[in-house]
Design an enzyme around this catalytic site. Structure first.
Site, short mmCIF file in Angstrom:
data_model
loop_
_atom_site.label_atom_id
_atom_site.label_comp_id
_atom_site.label_asym_id
_atom_site.label_seq_id
_atom_site.Cartn_x
_atom_site.Cartn_y
_atom_site.Cartn_z
N VAL A 108 0.86 -1.20 0.00
CA VAL A 108 0.00 0.00 0.00
C VAL A 108 0.90 1.24 0.00
CG1 VAL A 108 -1.79 1.28 1.26
CG2 VAL A 108 -1.78 -1.23 1.30
N LEU A 119 -6.20 10.10 0.42
CA LEU A 119 -6.14 9.16 -0.70
C LEU A 119 -5.83 7.73 -0.24
CD1 LEU A 119 -4.37 11.22 -3.51
CD2 LEU A 119 -6.80 10.89 -3.10
N GLY A 120 -4.97 7.60 0.78
CA GLY A 120 -4.65 6.27 1.30
C GLY A 120 -5.90 5.60 1.84
N TYR A 151 -4.22 1.89 9.67
CA TYR A 151 -5.09 0.74 9.39
C TYR A 151 -6.16 0.58 10.48
CZ TYR A 151 -1.79 -0.51 5.74
OH TYR A 151 -1.01 -0.50 4.62
C1 LIG Z 1 0.40 4.94 4.90
C2 LIG Z 1 -0.10 5.73 3.69
C3 LIG Z 1 -0.58 4.76 2.62
C4 LIG Z 1 -1.28 6.60 4.16
O1 LIG Z 1 -1.77 7.31 3.03
P1 LIG Z 1 -2.28 8.81 3.16
O2 LIG Z 1 -2.92 9.18 1.88
O3 LIG Z 1 -1.18 9.67 3.64
O4 LIG Z 1 -3.36 8.68 4.34
P2 LIG Z 1 -4.74 9.45 4.45
O5 LIG Z 1 -4.51 10.89 4.20
O6 LIG Z 1 -5.77 8.77 3.63
O7 LIG Z 1 -5.09 9.23 6.00
C5 LIG Z 1 -6.29 8.61 6.43
C6 LIG Z 1 -6.34 8.71 7.94
O8 LIG Z 1 -5.22 7.98 8.50
C7 LIG Z 1 -4.39 8.86 9.27
N1 LIG Z 1 -3.01 8.48 8.98
C8 LIG Z 1 -2.34 8.59 7.83
N2 LIG Z 1 -1.09 8.11 7.96
C9 LIG Z 1 -1.00 7.70 9.24
C10 LIG Z 1 0.04 7.11 9.99
N3 LIG Z 1 1.24 6.84 9.48
N4 LIG Z 1 -0.21 6.81 11.29
C11 LIG Z 1 -1.42 7.06 11.85
N5 LIG Z 1 -2.45 7.63 11.18
C12 LIG Z 1 -2.23 7.93 9.89
C13 LIG Z 1 -4.73 10.27 8.79
O9 LIG Z 1 -4.48 11.22 9.79
C14 LIG Z 1 -6.20 10.13 8.45
O10 LIG Z 1 -6.97 10.22 9.63
P3 LIG Z 1 -8.50 10.77 9.61
O11 LIG Z 1 -9.30 9.82 8.74
O12 LIG Z 1 -8.91 10.75 11.03
O13 LIG Z 1 -8.40 12.14 9.03
C15 LIG Z 1 0.99 6.68 3.14
O14 LIG Z 1 1.42 7.54 4.17
C16 LIG Z 1 2.17 5.97 2.54
O15 LIG Z 1 2.19 5.62 1.37
N6 LIG Z 1 3.24 5.76 3.36
C17 LIG Z 1 4.48 5.16 2.88
C18 LIG Z 1 4.31 3.70 2.52
C19 LIG Z 1 3.81 2.89 3.68
O16 LIG Z 1 4.28 3.02 4.82
N7 LIG Z 1 2.83 2.00 3.39
C20 LIG Z 1 2.26 1.10 4.36
C21 LIG Z 1 3.07 -0.15 4.41
S1 LIG Z 1 2.39 -1.33 5.59
#
Ligand SMILES: CC(C)(COP(=O)(O)OP(=O)(O)OC[C@H]1O[C@@H](n2cnc3c(N)ncnc32)[C@H](O)[C@@H]1OP(=O)(O)O)[C@@H](O)C(=O)NCCC(=O)NCCS
Length: 171
Positions: A108, A119-120, A151
């Site tokens: 992911v 977007l995540g 998650y």
């Molecule tokens: C993890 C990842 C996919 C999240 O995507 P994103 O688009 O930044 O997340 P979103 O903006 O959709 O966040 C959705 C919610 O999760 C929270 N959130 C996002 N990243 C978070 C994190 N690392 N820890 C805790 N909460 C998080 C946001 O605050 C948001 O909360 P809300 O719904 O209460 O507003 C992205 O940061 C990423 O690609 N990271 C690097 C790769 C990675 O680590 N992948 C996972 C491997 S297991």
């Protein structure tokens, strides 16, 4: 059975910015005025995928193995940003499955330039919806420590009923 029932707690399937248009789904990113759409087409430029993974600092993997993993996955979801006449890969995730009961979500990723815009969450909700549509009810994944809460917010739970994920690695 209680374990399987409780293993995944469903979350609302739609976010405010998500709408359905045929087989593609669109998210309008108000801030950057770009259009982002999902695709399940697995004809992906693997070098572009590698660039996306590089952008979040993941270790490089052999392209031939990534190709096989993409080909053999049950579901592959990509997110594309459209700006003017340019299209770039900004998100990716895939799931493997036994096609009946279980699916596991892998790889992911959202490009750093578009992170923290929902977007995540939209990507994961899209995957969950697709898997539920295939009547798969047990959805698992392996979360890096720094994304456990991401998650959790989507309804995933840690160690349900004390069940532990276990790993075997070659020496
Ligand atoms: C993890 C990842 C996919 C999240 O995507 P994103 O688009 O930044 O997340 P979103 O903006 O959709 O966040 C959705 C919610 O999760 C929270 N959130 C996002 N990243 C978070 C994190 N690392 N820890 C805790 N909460 C998080 C946001 O605050 C948001 O909360 P809300 O719904 O209460 O507003 C992205 O940061 C990423 O690609 N990271 C690097 C790769 C990675 O680590 N992948 C996972 C491997 S297991």
């Amino acid at each position: 059975m209680v374990f399987w029932k409780r293993f995944f707690t469903p979350t609302p399937s739609n976010s405010a910015t998500l709408s359905t248009t045929g087989t593609e789904e669109f998210v309008i990113d108000q801030e950057s005025q770009s259009r982002v759409f999902f695709s399940t087409d697995r004809e992906i430029d693997l070098y572009e995928l590698e660039e996306l993974c590089d952008a979040v600092g993941w270790a490089r993997r052999p392209i031939r193995k990534v190709k096989k993993a993409v080909e053999c996955s049950f579901l592959v979801v990509t997110m594309w940003e459209i700006k003017g006449n340019r299209r770039r890969l900004v998100g990716f995730a895939r799931a493997t499955s036994d096609h009946a009961f279980n699916a596991t979500v892998w790889d992911v990723v959202i490009h750093p330039s578009l992170q923290s815009k929902g977007l995540g969450k939209a990507l994961m909700q899209y995957i969950i919806r697709k898997l539920r549509h295939s009547d798969i009810s047990n959805i698992t994944l392996f979360a890096d420590p720094q994304v456990v809460d991401f998650y959790r917010r989507l309804g995933f739970v840690l160690d349900p009923e004390g069940i532990k994920g276990m790993f075997w690695y070659p020496d």
